[in-house]
Design a protein around this motif. Structure first.
Motif, short mmCIF file in Angstrom:
data_model
loop_
_atom_site.label_atom_id
_atom_site.label_comp_id
_atom_site.label_asym_id
_atom_site.label_seq_id
_atom_site.Cartn_x
_atom_site.Cartn_y
_atom_site.Cartn_z
N LEU A 190 0.88 -1.17 0.00
CA LEU A 190 0.00 0.00 0.00
C LEU A 190 0.91 1.21 0.00
O LEU A 190 1.87 1.28 0.78
CB LEU A 190 -0.90 -0.01 1.24
CG LEU A 190 -2.16 0.86 1.22
CD1 LEU A 190 -3.13 0.41 0.14
CD2 LEU A 190 -2.86 0.83 2.58
N PHE A 191 0.62 2.19 -0.86
CA PHE A 191 1.54 3.32 -0.95
C PHE A 191 0.86 4.54 -1.57
O PHE A 191 -0.16 4.43 -2.27
CB PHE A 191 2.77 2.94 -1.77
CG PHE A 191 2.48 2.45 -3.17
CD1 PHE A 191 2.43 3.32 -4.25
CD2 PHE A 191 2.26 1.10 -3.40
CE1 PHE A 191 2.17 2.86 -5.53
CE2 PHE A 191 1.99 0.62 -4.69
CZ PHE A 191 1.95 1.50 -5.75
N MET A 192 1.44 5.70 -1.30
CA MET A 192 1.02 6.93 -1.95
C MET A 192 1.61 6.93 -3.35
O MET A 192 2.82 6.80 -3.52
CB MET A 192 1.53 8.15 -1.19
CG MET A 192 0.92 8.36 0.16
SD MET A 192 1.71 9.77 0.98
CE MET A 192 0.77 9.83 2.50
N GLY A 193 0.77 7.11 -4.34
CA GLY A 193 1.26 7.14 -5.70
C GLY A 193 0.33 6.43 -6.65
O GLY A 193 -0.89 6.49 -6.51
N VAL A 247 11.82 28.03 -1.35
CA VAL A 247 11.31 28.47 -2.66
C VAL A 247 10.77 27.26 -3.43
O VAL A 247 9.66 27.31 -3.99
CB VAL A 247 12.41 29.19 -3.47
CG1 VAL A 247 11.90 29.51 -4.88
CG2 VAL A 247 12.87 30.44 -2.75
N LYS A 248 11.52 26.17 -3.45
CA LYS A 248 11.06 24.96 -4.13
C LYS A 248 9.82 24.40 -3.44
O LYS A 248 8.92 23.85 -4.10
CB LYS A 248 12.17 23.91 -4.13
CG LYS A 248 13.37 24.25 -5.00
CD LYS A 248 14.41 23.15 -4.95
CE LYS A 248 15.61 23.47 -5.82
NZ LYS A 248 16.65 22.39 -5.75
N LEU A 249 9.76 24.55 -2.12
CA LEU A 249 8.60 24.06 -1.38
C LEU A 249 7.35 24.81 -1.81
O LEU A 249 6.29 24.22 -2.05
CB LEU A 249 8.84 24.24 0.12
CG LEU A 249 7.92 23.48 1.07
CD1 LEU A 249 8.12 21.99 0.96
CD2 LEU A 249 8.14 23.94 2.51
N GLU A 250 7.47 26.14 -1.94
CA GLU A 250 6.34 26.96 -2.36
C GLU A 250 5.95 26.65 -3.81
O GLU A 250 4.77 26.70 -4.18
CB GLU A 250 6.69 28.44 -2.20
CG GLU A 250 5.59 29.40 -2.66
CD GLU A 250 4.31 29.27 -1.86
OE1 GLU A 250 3.24 29.60 -2.41
OE2 GLU A 250 4.38 28.84 -0.69
N GLU A 251 6.93 26.35 -4.63
CA GLU A 251 6.67 26.06 -6.05
C GLU A 251 6.10 24.66 -6.28
O GLU A 251 5.73 24.31 -7.39
CB GLU A 251 7.96 26.21 -6.86
CG GLU A 251 8.45 27.65 -6.96
CD GLU A 251 9.78 27.74 -7.68
OE1 GLU A 251 10.44 26.68 -7.88
OE2 GLU A 251 10.17 28.87 -8.05
N GLY A 252 6.03 23.86 -5.22
CA GLY A 252 5.46 22.52 -5.35
C GLY A 252 6.40 21.51 -5.98
O GLY A 252 5.96 20.59 -6.67
N ARG A 253 7.69 21.64 -5.70
CA ARG A 253 8.67 20.74 -6.32
C ARG A 253 9.07 19.58 -5.43
O ARG A 253 10.02 18.85 -5.74
CB ARG A 253 9.89 21.55 -6.75
CG ARG A 253 9.57 22.52 -7.89
CD ARG A 253 10.73 23.42 -8.23
NE ARG A 253 11.92 22.67 -8.60
CZ ARG A 253 13.10 23.25 -8.90
NH1 ARG A 253 13.20 24.57 -8.86
NH2 ARG A 253 14.14 22.52 -9.21
N TYR A 254 8.37 19.41 -4.30
CA TYR A 254 8.65 18.27 -3.43
C TYR A 254 7.44 17.34 -3.37
O TYR A 254 6.29 17.75 -3.57
CB TYR A 254 8.99 18.74 -2.01
CG TYR A 254 10.29 19.49 -1.91
CD1 TYR A 254 11.51 18.82 -2.02
CD2 TYR A 254 10.31 20.87 -1.71
CE1 TYR A 254 12.71 19.51 -1.93
CE2 TYR A 254 11.50 21.57 -1.61
CZ TYR A 254 12.71 20.87 -1.72
OH TYR A 254 13.89 21.56 -1.64
N SER A 255 7.73 16.08 -3.10
CA SER A 255 6.68 15.07 -2.90
C SER A 255 7.01 14.23 -1.69
O SER A 255 8.17 14.19 -1.23
CB SER A 255 6.55 14.16 -4.13
OG SER A 255 5.87 14.80 -5.18
N ILE A 256 6.00 13.55 -1.17
CA ILE A 256 6.19 12.62 -0.07
C ILE A 256 5.58 11.28 -0.46
O ILE A 256 4.62 11.23 -1.24
CB ILE A 256 5.57 13.15 1.24
CG1 ILE A 256 6.09 12.36 2.44
CG2 ILE A 256 4.04 13.12 1.18
CD1 ILE A 256 5.71 12.98 3.78
N ALA A 257 6.14 10.22 0.06
CA ALA A 257 5.58 8.88 -0.15
C ALA A 257 5.59 8.13 1.17
O ALA A 257 6.59 8.13 1.89
CB ALA A 257 6.38 8.11 -1.20
N VAL A 258 4.46 7.51 1.50
CA VAL A 258 4.39 6.55 2.59
C VAL A 258 4.20 5.19 1.94
O VAL A 258 3.31 5.01 1.10
CB VAL A 258 3.22 6.86 3.55
CG1 VAL A 258 3.04 5.73 4.56
CG2 VAL A 258 3.46 8.18 4.26
#
Length: 382
Positions: free
Chosen positions: A213-216, A337-348
């Motif tokens: 089970l995972f995010m994605g 700046v990258k955080l605000e631009e939406g350039r990060y993701s997370i996965a569980v």
């Protein structure tokens, strides 16, 4: 004689043209009705849209108005869509589009949803599932989903249940590798079981299927040939994660095995199965918006910013609570700046067999998971 030859040639050319026209006329019209690509004019999206069988998710930048977006579509050959591409619509709520095949006999309704980086939940209780039918309704499996403040579905967890349906080893949700149980810490929970894949699995060299089970997104097109690439991990994230916590219970299967060259399971003496349960914060890059089974925890993966992994993943008869910090990779930081631009993701990510993506593990290994949460910097400071 020459005149007769000319007339003969003209008749042959006419005959060939008539045959060709007849072939074109008789060629069946396309019966497919799929959305292949979605675009929006302007600097609106912060990553490529996710396209599923009947759903599309558009990730827009935080400052973008969603009240009059006008997506454009690339469809399967000859198909049409209603409303037409380029029609402005209010995406404060998900909008429906109907795609009709070229032959007019088939239709598919897509729901298109717009999300921002801040729309992901941080607490996961696994209380909500919907059942999906497979193989013409001969079997059904659970899909876990998270809800918003108004009870609407916000996003769904992915698993390899769709691929397991092909093995003909399951009929109801509890016989699939991933399903919902009533025996959670608080209400319901997720159950992940490593199962045998029968004759089908042996023929393709994949004799077990670990519950996961995972995010994605799970990519069925790669499930058989490139299974490590079939698990596409990650969802947009605009917070700074600090700790990953929750509850689990784990029972390893009796015999840890690995497949031989014939796809038969061979026991590995002295080895006991263990599970996976972790979270990863990573940077998306052009052409690399996901992590997958081959690189999600790779030490040399430059995309990974921090990870939160449970150090002790052995058997436990009772529910066990855990809380682990996100550990930054050397030299890595989260750029605001990258955080605000939406350039990060997370996965569980979770799996009933740690080596299940390589089809190694113990049939019967069972991981139960409940009440997971990701605590972030702003929540921790409040």
């Amino acid at each position: 004689m020459i005149m007769l030859m000319k007339i003969f040639r003209m008749l042959m050319v006419l005959f060939v043209a008539m045959v060709a026209a007849s072939c074109v006329k008789d060629e069946p019209l396309n019966a497919e009705c799929d959305i292949l690509k979605v675009t929006i004019q302007g600097d609106v999206l912060n990553r490529d849209p996710q396209i599923f069988n009947d759903k599309v998710i558009l990730y827009v930048k935080n400052g973008v108005s969603v009240t009059d977006l006008a997506p454009e579509f690339e469809l399967t050959e000859g198909a049409t869509i209603s409303p037409a591409g380029g029609t402005p619509r209010n995406f404060q709520q998900p909008q429906e589009y109907t795609v009709t095949s070229q032959d007019g006999l088939w239709k598919k309704v897509y729901t298109i949803e717009v999300r921002r980086n801040t729309s992901i939940n941080l607490n996961y209780s696994f209380e909500n599932v919907r059942q999906i039918s497979a193989l013409g309704g001969s079997c059904f499996y659970d899909v876990f989903f998270e809800v918003g403040t108004n009870g609407e579905e916000r996003w769904a967890w992915a698993s390899a249940n769709p691929a397991f349906a092909l093995t003909l080893q399951a009929s109801v949700p509890s016989t699939f590798p991933t399903y919902q149980s009533e025996e959670g810490v608080n209400g319901k929970c997720a159950v992940l079981v490593t199962r045998g894949t029968g004759d089908f699995g042996k023929r393709v060299g994949k004799p077990i299927a670990a519950g996961n089970l995972f995010m994605g997104k799970f990519d069925m097109t790669n499930a058989i040939k490139f299974p490590l690439q079939a698990t596409q991990f990650g969802t947009p994230f605009s917070k700074i994660p600090v700790t990953f916590s929750g509850h689990y219970k784990y029972t390893p299967g009796e015999s840890y095995c690995e497949p031989d060259e014939k796809g038969e399971l061979v026991p590995v003496p002295g080895k006991t199965d263990c599970f996976n349960l972790y979270a990863v914060m990573f940077e998306t890059m052009e052409g690399h918006e996901w992590l997958d089974g081959a690189n999600v925890l790779a030490a040399d993966n430059p995309q990974i910013i921090s990870t939160a992994e449970i150090p002790d993943r052995g058997a436990t008869e009772e529910w066990k609570e855990f809380s682990v910090p996100f550990i930054y990779r050397p030299g890595k930081i989260i750029d605001p700046v990258k955080l605000e631009e939406g350039r990060y993701s997370i996965a569980v990510v979770m799996s009933s067999s740690q080596d299940g993506d390589y089809f190694r593990g113990a049939i019967g290994s069972t991981l139960m998971v409940d009440e997971l949460s990701v605590v972030c910097q702003d929540e921790q400071n409040n």
